[in-house]
Design an enzyme around this catalytic site. Structure first.
Site, short mmCIF file in Angstrom:
data_model
loop_
_atom_site.label_atom_id
_atom_site.label_comp_id
_atom_site.label_asym_id
_atom_site.label_seq_id
_atom_site.Cartn_x
_atom_site.Cartn_y
_atom_site.Cartn_z
N GLU A 75 16.94 1.29 17.99
CA GLU A 75 18.22 0.61 18.22
C GLU A 75 18.06 -0.38 19.36
O GLU A 75 17.62 -0.05 20.45
CB GLU A 75 19.27 1.65 18.59
N ASP A 120 19.77 5.42 21.05
CA ASP A 120 20.19 5.88 22.37
C ASP A 120 20.94 7.20 22.26
O ASP A 120 21.47 7.54 21.21
CB ASP A 120 21.12 4.82 23.00
N ASP A 170 23.64 7.78 23.54
CA ASP A 170 25.10 7.64 23.75
C ASP A 170 25.82 7.63 22.40
O ASP A 170 25.20 7.80 21.35
CB ASP A 170 25.38 6.34 24.51
N ASP A 187 27.24 5.25 20.76
CA ASP A 187 26.80 4.20 19.81
C ASP A 187 25.52 4.62 19.10
O ASP A 187 25.36 4.49 17.88
CB ASP A 187 26.54 2.89 20.60
#
Ligand code: 28F
Length: 670
Positions: A434, A507, A509, A511
């Protein structure tokens, strides 16, 4: 060979009159046109061929007389003439003036009756449809004769003159009130009787045309023909292949089985045509049937077995198909059975299911034997089948690549794919990363021999709702599909997969979780085989980097972080205000000394981009240290409905993931 038959007249089945035949001739001979007219001749000759197959006759003479009649004579035993005890009539008269069911009647089972079903209604039908019929029987040193008018006896059986020969001769004058034409065709009869002669090796069928004025297309024929093929159906195959370039001599075998006689002749040619003809009791089963399907199943199996055993087919090669195996093959399958069941539109399909197994067993056994004993011919045959298979695969690949080109606009790999140098998919890995910054670090940190990097920008579209064509429109998805190399949809060919590890590296997170879920949905929806094969992984970058002075370690979960701190001897409260921390140490004589120990530093990674290439390699990509999670079908299947909830922002906390080391990867519980 001469088999003594325990025949006697009273064994004739129940019989009826011939009226129905004249009322509805089509019911008995199919039609009253030229086909029906010639069918009458076949009926009479079939009975003579029967006598031949029973082993008592080897010559049959068919004569076209100038008065429009036709006669058939055989040198068999002669139809019996003894008087039926109940009917008080000679067997011959009963046979020719009463209708009997098809199939062998009376007598012992001395062989196979040539005809059954539509065929083999017997000569009594021909008698009914003839203005006149004359029968002569040569038997017991005497000549018997009797005549009939439209199936009705004209005079009682007569016994006249002496003869040393035996046999039956039947002459008939077809009824012009029944048939549209009375013109016999030499060509038509020749085709049929040539075929019968091939099918009944050892029998001679001679044809004599005494007609002064012959139909147009018979004039090109000599007036005398003799069909006799010692080679039987092997000679038939040679005849069928005479204009073609063949592989070796015809392969021939026959075996008497509990269900009937199985005889096969086959020969490969350098052509692409398949020409497999099948017969049951000498009847051309143009609609095939169980004997034919048994042959096809067996030849496919036997050729594949030999090809694999002989190393002509590699482990990974798919089997030769039935079509590959029969390309250029000419074969004659001839079976003989007691009670043939003819089915299908034109009663030309053999319905006896037992014949599939019978033929399959004989062909498996005898063809394998031949291939073992003739390695050179076998090699040539297998080579031919392999060629057919390669041509088929090439055709398929060409077709698919056309489709694939259309769908994926050519096969150039996407520009942003940093491919690996190895071409062995088994060792190659594709990291789907990503974001460009992480992508950059991954490209620098990776082992470029076996690790390829494909950075994915932003969120790929939500495939849960998107149809395939919309998905293909999305560049990110398209790049991924082209990079994998298998195509998509009906042209998907998993054997083309370029990497046997596809690693989703996003990641930690929300997202990252979202794009990971989208990718999982894409794979689950369109490449389930990847998951089935265990090729799909999720990379596990560390959550924390815990360091104290020179000592630094990575933690992949909160628990691990606690563990690391404990291992570092960092107490609970200390870990609160991370940064630096000091430690009390007992010196000698109990003097307390302040030993300056560096404080512990805990770095929580927000994104892959925060790691430099070396750290990314060391913690997440190096097979020696990395922690990967393998996605398995049973998880995603169970999680199928989860995908829809996962499409939302809430992603179950990572701690539900089972952590394992890359090598001994366990299943991921999504
Ligand atoms: C010109 C056409 O039809 N030939 C035939 C035989 C021989 C036997 C047979 C025929 C009668 C009722 C059983 C002789 N001896 N050529 C022919 N040749 N039919 S037709 O028997 C039929 C019997 O049921 C025959 C001993 N067994 C059989």
């Amino acid at each position: 060979m001469v088999k003594k038959s325990s025949y006697s007249a009273e064994q004739i089945q129940v019989l009826e009159g011939l009226e129905p035949v004249r009322k509805r001739p089509g019911m008995y001979i199919g039609s009253t046109d030229t086909r029906g007219l010639h069918h009458c001749v076949y009926e009479i000759v079939d009975n003579a061929v029967d006598e031949a197959m029973a082993g008592y006759c080897d010559t049959i003479i068919v004569t076209l007389h100038d008065d429009g009649s036709i006669s058939v004579e055989d040198n068999g035993r002669g139809i019996p003439v003894d008087i039926h005890p109940k009917k008080k009539l000679p067997a011959l008269e009963i046979v020719l003036t009463t209708l009997h069911a098809g199939g062998k009647f009376g007598g012992d089972d001395s062989g196979y009756k040539v005809s059954g079903g539509l065929h083999g209604v017997g000569s009594s039908v021909v008698n009914a449809l003839s203005i006149k019929m004359r029968a002569e029987v040569y038997r017991d040193g005497a000549i018997y004769h009797q005549e009939y008018k439209r199936g009705k006896t004209a005079y009682a059986l007569k016994k006249e003159g002496k003869t040393s020969k035996t046999g039956t001769k039947i002459q008939f004058w077809p009824d012009d009130t029944i048939f549209d034409t009375l013109n016999f065709s030499m060509s038509t009869l020749m085709t049929r009787f040539r075929q019968q002669a091939y099918l009944t090796r050892g029998v001679t069928i001679a044809m004599l045309d005494e007609r002064k004025d012959r139909p147009e297309d018979d004039q090109r024929h000599p007036r005398l023909y003799r069909f006799s093929f010692e080679g039987g159906i092997a000679a038939y195959v040679r005849h069928l292949n005479e204009s073609k370039d063949s592989v070796g001599a015809p392969i021939w075998f026959e075996k008497d089985t509990a269900d009937g006689m199985v005889e096969v002749a086959l020969q490969y040619t350098q052509t692409f045509q398949e020409n497999v003809v099948s017969f049951a009791n000498n009847i051309h089963t143009t609609e095939g049937g169980h004997h034919l399907s048994g042959f096809k199943a067996a030849i496919t199996r036997t050729i594949n077995a030999y090809a694999r055993k002989g190393g002509f087919l590699k482990e990974k090669d798919e089997n030769l198909t039935a079509d590959d195996v029969r390309e250029g093959l000419t074969a004659v399958i001839s079976v003989r059975l007691k009670e043939p069941q003819f089915e299908g539109q034109t009663k030309s399909k053999l319905g006896n299911a037992e014949m599939k197994t019978a033929v399959e067993q004989v062909v498996n056994e005898k063809l394998s034997e031949y291939l073992e004993e003739h390695p050179n011919e076998a090699k040539e045959i297998i080579g031919k089948c392999n060629l057919a298979a390669r041509a088929r695969l090439a055709a398929r690949a060409a077709r698919d690549s056309v489709i694939r080109k259309g769908a994926l606009e050519g096969m150039t790999l996407p520009g942003k794919l940093a491919d690996c140098s190895s071409r062995d998919p088994a060792e190659c890995e594709l990291f789907i990363v990503e974001g460009d910054s992480a992508g950059g670090s991954a490209k620098q940190g990776r082992n470029r021999k076996f690790q390829a990097i494909l950075p994915l920008r932003g969120k790929i579209l939500n495939v849960e709702q998107a149809r395939l064509d919309r998905m293909l429109a999305n560049n990110e998805i398209k790049s991924l599909i082209i990079a994998m190399g298998v195509g998509i949809g009906e042209i998907k060919d998993m054997s083309k997969l370029r990497y046997h590890r596809i690693v989703i590296m996003t990641d930690a997170d929300v997202d990252g979780a979202h794009i990971r879920t989208l990718l999982l949905t894409l794979f689950y929806r369109y490449f389930p085989e990847l998951i089935e094969a265990g090729y799909l992984y999720i990379a596990q970058p560390p959550l924390y980097k815990i360091s104290r002075g020179k000592d630094s370690r990575y933690a992949y979960t909160d628990e691990q972080k606690e563990q690391v701190l404990k291992d570092m001897g960092v107490s609970g409260e200390e870990s609160e205000d991370a940064e630096e921390s000091e430690e009390e140490e007992e010196g000698e004589e109990g003097a307390k000394t302040k030993k300056r120990t560096p404080r512990v530093n805990i770095q929580r990674y927000k994104g892959l981009g925060e790691m430099n290439p070396d750290q990314l390699w060391e913690t997440t990509m190096d097979p020696e240290n990395r922690i990967m999670l393998r996605v398995t079908m049973d998880d995603v299947e169970a999680a199928d409905n989860v995908f829809s909830t996962l499409m939302g922002p809430e992603v179950p906390p990572r701690k539900k993931f089972i952590q394992t080391h890359a090598k001994g990867v366990k299943n991921l519980d999504i």
